[in-house]
Design a protein around this motif. Structure first.
Motif, PDB file in Angstrom:
ATOM      1  N   ALA A 158       1.164  -1.206  -0.086  1.00 49.21           N
ATOM      2  CA  ALA A 158      -0.096  -0.131   0.025  1.00 49.21           C
ATOM      3  C   ALA A 158       0.795   1.412  -0.288  1.00 49.21           C
ATOM      4  CB  ALA A 158      -1.076  -0.045   0.794  1.00 49.21           C
ATOM      5  N   ALA A 159       2.026   1.385   0.828  1.00 51.79           N
ATOM      6  CA  ALA A 159       2.947   2.842   0.725  1.00 51.79           C
ATOM      7  C   ALA A 159       3.564   2.323  -0.445  1.00 51.79           C
ATOM      8  CB  ALA A 159       3.915   2.650   2.269  1.00 51.79           C
ATOM      9  N   ALA A 160       4.076   0.939  -1.154  1.00 49.53           N
ATOM     10  CA  ALA A 160       4.484   1.780  -2.696  1.00 49.53           C
ATOM     11  C   ALA A 160       3.734   2.241  -3.689  1.00 49.53           C
ATOM     12  CB  ALA A 160       4.667  -0.048  -3.178  1.00 49.53           C
ATOM     13  N   LYS A 161       1.963   2.095  -3.476  1.00 44.90           N
ATOM     14  CA  LYS A 161       0.869   2.297  -4.027  1.00 44.90           C
ATOM     15  C   LYS A 161       0.780   3.528  -4.052  1.00 44.90           C
ATOM     16  CE  LYS A 161      -1.585  -1.843  -5.290  1.00 44.90           C
ATOM     17  NZ  LYS A 161      -2.347  -2.700  -5.468  1.00 44.90           N
ATOM     18  N   ALA A 162       0.940   4.324  -2.990  1.00 46.73           N
ATOM     19  CA  ALA A 162       0.682   5.702  -2.600  1.00 46.73           C
ATOM     20  C   ALA A 162       1.518   6.361  -2.602  1.00 46.73           C
ATOM     21  CB  ALA A 162       0.763   5.352  -0.864  1.00 46.73           C
ATOM     22  N   GLU A 163       2.895   6.360  -2.685  1.00 51.20           N
ATOM     23  CA  GLU A 163       4.304   6.646  -3.014  1.00 51.20           C
ATOM     24  C   GLU A 163       3.989   7.181  -4.217  1.00 51.20           C
ATOM     25  OE1 GLU A 163       8.873   7.862  -2.038  1.00 51.20           O
ATOM     26  OE2 GLU A 163       7.807   5.022  -2.854  1.00 51.20           O
ATOM     27  N   GLU A 164       3.376   6.581  -4.962  1.00 50.87           N
ATOM     28  CA  GLU A 164       4.049   6.399  -6.762  1.00 50.87           C
ATOM     29  C   GLU A 164       2.707   7.538  -6.939  1.00 50.87           C
ATOM     30  OE1 GLU A 164       4.308   5.975 -10.571  1.00 50.87           O
ATOM     31  OE2 GLU A 164       5.547   6.133  -9.188  1.00 50.87           O
ATOM     32  N   ALA A 165       1.820   7.235  -6.586  1.00 54.62           N
ATOM     33  CA  ALA A 165       0.011   8.157  -6.695  1.00 54.62           C
ATOM     34  C   ALA A 165       0.742   9.925  -6.460  1.00 54.62           C
ATOM     35  CB  ALA A 165      -1.223   7.939  -6.115  1.00 54.62           C
ATOM     36  N   ALA A 166       1.305   9.572  -5.061  1.00 52.45           N
ATOM     37  CA  ALA A 166       1.475  10.703  -4.768  1.00 52.45           C
ATOM     38  C   ALA A 166       2.779  11.565  -5.460  1.00 52.45           C
ATOM     39  CB  ALA A 166       1.950  10.703  -2.991  1.00 52.45           C
ATOM     40  N   ARG A 167       3.457  10.628  -5.709  1.00 49.53           N
ATOM     41  CA  ARG A 167       4.653  11.322  -7.066  1.00 49.53           C
ATOM     42  C   ARG A 167       4.519  11.780  -8.646  1.00 49.53           C
ATOM     43  NH1 ARG A 167       7.234  10.241 -11.556  1.00 49.53           N
ATOM     44  NH2 ARG A 167       5.805   8.304 -11.081  1.00 49.53           N
ATOM     45  N   ARG A 168       3.346  11.414  -8.854  1.00 49.00           N
ATOM     46  CA  ARG A 168       2.974  11.255  -9.742  1.00 49.00           C
ATOM     47  C   ARG A 168       1.813  12.725  -9.568  1.00 49.00           C
ATOM     48  NH1 ARG A 168       0.164   6.242 -12.852  1.00 49.00           N
ATOM     49  NH2 ARG A 168      -0.226   7.371 -13.903  1.00 49.00           N
ATOM     50  N   SER A 169       1.252  13.014  -9.168  1.00 48.15           N
ATOM     51  CA  SER A 169       0.231  14.111  -8.318  1.00 48.15           C
ATOM     52  C   SER A 169       1.702  15.294  -8.543  1.00 48.15           C
ATOM     53  CB  SER A 169      -0.787  13.852  -7.327  1.00 48.15           C
ATOM     54  OG  SER A 169      -1.598  14.675  -7.495  1.00 48.15           O
ATOM     55  N   LEU A 170       2.013  15.204  -8.042  1.00 49.27           N
ATOM     56  CA  LEU A 170       3.399  16.311  -7.500  1.00 49.27           C
ATOM     57  C   LEU A 170       3.827  16.613  -9.028  1.00 49.27           C
ATOM     58  CD1 LEU A 170       4.390  17.815  -5.723  1.00 49.27           C
ATOM     59  CD2 LEU A 170       6.396  16.679  -5.090  1.00 49.27           C
ATOM     60  N   ASP A 171       4.387  15.692  -9.788  1.00 47.60           N
ATOM     61  CA  ASP A 171       4.109  15.986 -10.707  1.00 47.60           C
ATOM     62  C   ASP A 171       3.708  16.770 -11.626  1.00 47.60           C
ATOM     63  OD1 ASP A 171       7.566  14.951 -10.929  1.00 47.60           O
ATOM     64  OD2 ASP A 171       6.544  12.789 -11.250  1.00 47.60           O
ATOM     65  N   ILE A 172       1.925  16.143 -11.645  1.00 47.25           N
ATOM     66  CA  ILE A 172       1.586  17.021 -12.707  1.00 47.25           C
ATOM     67  C   ILE A 172       1.172  18.626 -11.807  1.00 47.25           C
ATOM     68  CG2 ILE A 172      -1.124  17.560 -13.215  1.00 47.25           C
ATOM     69  CD1 ILE A 172      -0.572  14.263 -13.477  1.00 47.25           C
ATOM     70  N   VAL A 173       1.472  19.322 -10.272  1.00 42.30           N
ATOM     71  CA  VAL A 173       0.884  20.225 -10.276  1.00 42.30           C
ATOM     72  C   VAL A 173       1.962  20.634  -9.985  1.00 42.30           C
ATOM     73  CG1 VAL A 173       0.337  21.436  -8.129  1.00 42.30           C
ATOM     74  CG2 VAL A 173      -1.048  19.090  -8.158  1.00 42.30           C
ATOM     75  N   ARG A 174       3.013  20.269 -10.608  1.00 44.01           N
ATOM     76  CA  ARG A 174       4.410  21.173 -11.010  1.00 44.01           C
ATOM     77  C   ARG A 174       4.309  21.602 -11.633  1.00 44.01           C
ATOM     78  NH1 ARG A 174       9.273  17.221  -9.312  1.00 44.01           N
ATOM     79  NH2 ARG A 174      10.498  19.405 -10.128  1.00 44.01           N
ATOM     80  N   LEU A 175       3.959  20.847 -12.812  1.00 37.07           N
ATOM     81  CA  LEU A 175       4.260  21.391 -14.648  1.00 37.07           C
ATOM     82  C   LEU A 175       2.969  22.226 -14.723  1.00 37.07           C
ATOM     83  CD1 LEU A 175       5.118  20.853 -17.048  1.00 37.07           C
ATOM     84  CD2 LEU A 175       2.924  19.282 -17.693  1.00 37.07           C
ATOM     85  N   GLN A 176       1.779  22.085 -14.119  1.00 38.33           N
ATOM     86  CA  GLN A 176       0.522  22.801 -13.979  1.00 38.33           C
ATOM     87  C   GLN A 176       1.331  24.451 -13.134  1.00 38.33           C
ATOM     88  OE1 GLN A 176      -2.935  21.145 -11.861  1.00 38.33           O
ATOM     89  NE2 GLN A 176      -3.514  19.941 -14.011  1.00 38.33           N
ATOM     90  N   ALA A 177       1.839  24.624 -11.977  1.00 38.11           N
ATOM     91  CA  ALA A 177       2.053  25.654 -11.536  1.00 38.11           C
ATOM     92  C   ALA A 177       3.295  26.458 -12.290  1.00 38.11           C
ATOM     93  CB  ALA A 177       3.356  25.648 -10.012  1.00 38.11           C
ATOM     94  N   ARG A 178       3.953  25.437 -13.955  1.00 34.84           N
ATOM     95  CA  ARG A 178       4.770  26.112 -14.485  1.00 34.84           C
ATOM     96  C   ARG A 178       4.118  27.034 -15.139  1.00 34.84           C
ATOM     97  NH1 ARG A 178      10.111  24.936 -14.585  1.00 34.84           N
ATOM     98  NH2 ARG A 178      10.850  23.051 -13.452  1.00 34.84           N
ATOM     99  N   PHE A 179       2.823  27.122 -15.368  1.00 36.56           N
ATOM    100  CA  PHE A 179       1.725  27.895 -16.482  1.00 36.56           C
ATOM    101  C   PHE A 179       0.690  28.246 -15.737  1.00 36.56           C
ATOM    102  CE2 PHE A 179       4.199  24.043 -18.633  1.00 36.56           C
ATOM    103  CZ  PHE A 179       4.015  25.334 -19.774  1.00 36.56           C
ATOM    104  N   GLY A 180       1.138  28.548 -13.953  1.00 37.31           N
ATOM    105  CA  GLY A 180      -0.312  29.377 -14.049  1.00 37.31           C
ATOM    106  C   GLY A 180      -1.827  28.920 -14.218  1.00 37.31           C
ATOM    107  N   HIS A 181      -1.349  27.301 -13.891  1.00 36.04           N
ATOM    108  CA  HIS A 181      -2.702  27.274 -14.121  1.00 36.04           C
ATOM    109  C   HIS A 181      -3.457  26.358 -13.299  1.00 36.04           C
ATOM    110  CE1 HIS A 181      -2.034  26.172 -18.842  1.00 36.04           C
ATOM    111  NE2 HIS A 181      -1.790  27.749 -18.531  1.00 36.04           N
ATOM    112  N   VAL A 182      -2.622  26.685 -11.697  1.00 32.43           N
ATOM    113  CA  VAL A 182      -3.524  25.777 -10.730  1.00 32.43           C
ATOM    114  C   VAL A 182      -3.012  26.444  -9.194  1.00 32.43           C
ATOM    115  CG1 VAL A 182      -0.745  24.307  -9.768  1.00 32.43           C
ATOM    116  CG2 VAL A 182      -3.208  23.869  -8.858  1.00 32.43           C
ATOM    117  N   ASN A 183      -4.052  26.576  -8.293  1.00 33.23           N
ATOM    118  CA  ASN A 183      -3.339  27.608  -6.915  1.00 33.23           C
ATOM    119  C   ASN A 183      -2.633  27.159  -6.481  1.00 33.23           C
ATOM    120  OD1 ASN A 183      -4.429  26.163  -5.587  1.00 33.23           O
ATOM    121  ND2 ASN A 183      -6.533  26.674  -5.625  1.00 33.23           N
ATOM    122  N   GLN A 184      -2.023  28.210  -5.672  1.00 33.82           N
ATOM    123  CA  GLN A 184      -1.133  27.519  -4.026  1.00 33.82           C
ATOM    124  C   GLN A 184      -1.079  26.308  -3.343  1.00 33.82           C
ATOM    125  OE1 GLN A 184       1.753  28.110  -4.920  1.00 33.82           O
ATOM    126  NE2 GLN A 184       2.947  27.131  -2.664  1.00 33.82           N
TER     127      GLN A 184
END
Length: 475
Positions: A410-436
């Motif tokens: 379960a921890a491995a799945k949670a870490e992988e999902a959290a990493r992918r979510s953070l990657d998407i949010v970081r990419l959106q933050a570069r273009f200002g498409h997501v709030n802080q």
């Protein structure tokens, strides 16, 4: 260890002789029957899965820690066994108990001593009118004294039997110390590896926080974000950095503990370091059967030896209430002049035999017997308690490994999902498409998931080591 093996052979030989002695009063020792339990948990134990399984009835290697596939760990455990003063103290305790038993054996043999008396004096006159008429004399006496107390009721043999059992207890405590030391080194090394993994995860999120902070500063300069967003990111960075000092402190303390376990001073820190990626999870884990556990665990065997010792003391107490015989003889010569000491007519000898039987002692000896019998009952209850606790230790380790397997997955799945979510949010933050707020949530989720993954992996390793210890290692 050669001398210790010699002591063990001597102790075992005498214990066998004492066990077959039919003239000793008191209960003869019989090992407690093995428990009737056929399993450690209510249901049949299932393998934990996720790459790990139990091998029931498999033999356990004495160097069981090598199953973790780490040469630094193997080197450190071996050095700890060679240098740790706790083991030296345990070996010394064996010698103390052994020689105490040897000393007690001498009581069953005739005791021989020599006595030499030289004296001079002046005989008193009834009316000392003339001091010159008083008799001045010298007396020289040399004699050999022999005494022997037959061990009719086996009082001394029971005393030796009890002391031999105490020697066995010390031997088993040494084995338990070996097992505990190895397990402590392994557990501490795994904890160090876990802390390093947590520190790496925290440093990784700190680097991400700093990267996002630089991005927000550029966006603030261009008017894409507000100052409040920048302050929120600075607070998130500070919170991530706060995690590191406590982890680093615990890591330093674990290093100190490993150094001490290796028998070295804290200023001479061990060279070995440990990382979770370099520790292998044992896939095939041996699992003894319940009937085997009693014979494998040194603490159970020590509790059994304690019953043996307590039972022998009952025999000592019973023998003290029975008639006792003492034989003695002394012979020598006595003369008024040293030159005549061995002349004819100066020799003498005395032969004596005495028998004693306690008649009234204020119930002292009876109460001592009852106290010894109560001590035997206490030892038997303590044995049952040790066996129950041993079964609990094994059951706890089995349950933990079964849960750990699911927790790691379960921890491995949670870490992988959290990493992918953070990657998407970081990419959106570069273009200002997501709030802080979304950025902060994604960062915090990934940090927690990363640390949880490290802890889950280390828990599984630690609980595997705990199972090795619970089943008695490979002693």
């Amino acid at each position: 260890m050669t001398s210790l093996n010699h002591l063990r052979r001597r102790a075992a030989a005498f214990a066998l002789a004492a066990g077959v002695c039919g003239c000793a009063v008191g209960p003869n020792f019989e090992p407690p029957p093995p428990p009737e339990a056929t399993r450690f948990t209510p249901e049949r134990t299932a393998s934990p899965g996720n790459g790990q399984h139990f091998v029931e009835g498999a033999d356990v290697a004495r160097d069981w820690w090598r199953a973790f596939g780490s040469k630094p760990l193997d080197d450190l455990v071996r050095r700890a066994i060679a240098q740790n003063p706790t083991l030296d103290a345990a070996e010394a305790a064996i010698r103390v108990a052994y020689y105490a038993a040897e000393a007690q054996k001498g009581v069953s043999l005739p005791q021989i001593s020599a006595n030499s008396l030289s004296q001079s004096g002046v005989a008193s006159n009834a009316i000392p009118s003339d001091p010159a008429t008083q008799l001045t004399y010298s007396l020289f006496t040399k004699q050999i004294i022999v005494s022997f107390t037959p061990d009719i009721w086996g009082a001394n043999s029971r005393s030796v039997e009890s002391l031999e059992a105490q020697t066995q207890i010390q031997q088993l405590r040494l084995e338990a110390a070996y097992l505990a030391l190895a397990a402590n080194v392994v557990a501490t090394a795994i904890e160090e590896a876990s802390l390093r993994g947590q520190i790496n995860a925290a440093r990784n999120i700190v680097a991400i926080e700093k990267e996002l902070l630089q991005l927000l500063r550029r966006q603030l300069a261009s008017g894409s974000v507000s100052g409040a967003d920048l302050l929120s990111q600075e607070a998130a960075l500070a919170q991530a950095e706060e995690i590191l000092p406590p982890l680093e402190k615990r890591l330093a303390q674990q290093r100190n503990l490993l150094t001490a376990l290796a028998g070295q001073y804290s200023g001479d820190e061990i060279a070995e370091t440990f990382d979770l990626r370099r520790l292998t999870l044992p896939r095939a884990v041996p699992l003894v059967l319940p009937a085997q556990l009693v014979a494998r665990r040194p603490d159970i065997q020590a509790a059994q030896a304690n019953i043996h010792s307590a039972g022998a003391l009952v025999g000592v107490a019973v023998a003290a209430r029975l008639p006792n015989i003492m034989l003695s003889a002394n012979g020598g010569s006595s003369a008024l002049n040293f030159g005549q000491l061995f002349a004819p007519g100066t020799g003498f000898y005395v032969l004596a035999a005495s028998a004693t039987q306690p008649i009234f002692d204020g119930m002292t000896l009876l109460n001592k017997q009852k106290a010894a019998e109560a001590g035997l009952g206490q030892a038997e209850a303590q044995y049952r308690s040790v066996v129950i606790n041993a079964f609990e230790n094994v059951a706890d380790a089995l349950r933990a490994l079964q849960v750990d397997a699911r927790a790691v997955q379960a921890a491995a799945k949670a870490e992988e999902a959290a990493r992918r979510s953070l990657d998407i949010v970081r990419l959106q933050a570069r273009f200002g498409h997501v709030n802080q707020l979304a950025v902060l949530n994604a960062q915090q989720t990934y940090l927690q998931a990363s640390i949880a993954r490290v802890i889950a992996d280390s828990d599984r390793l630690s609980d595997t080591a705990a199972l090795f210890m619970a089943i008695g290692g490979g002693w």
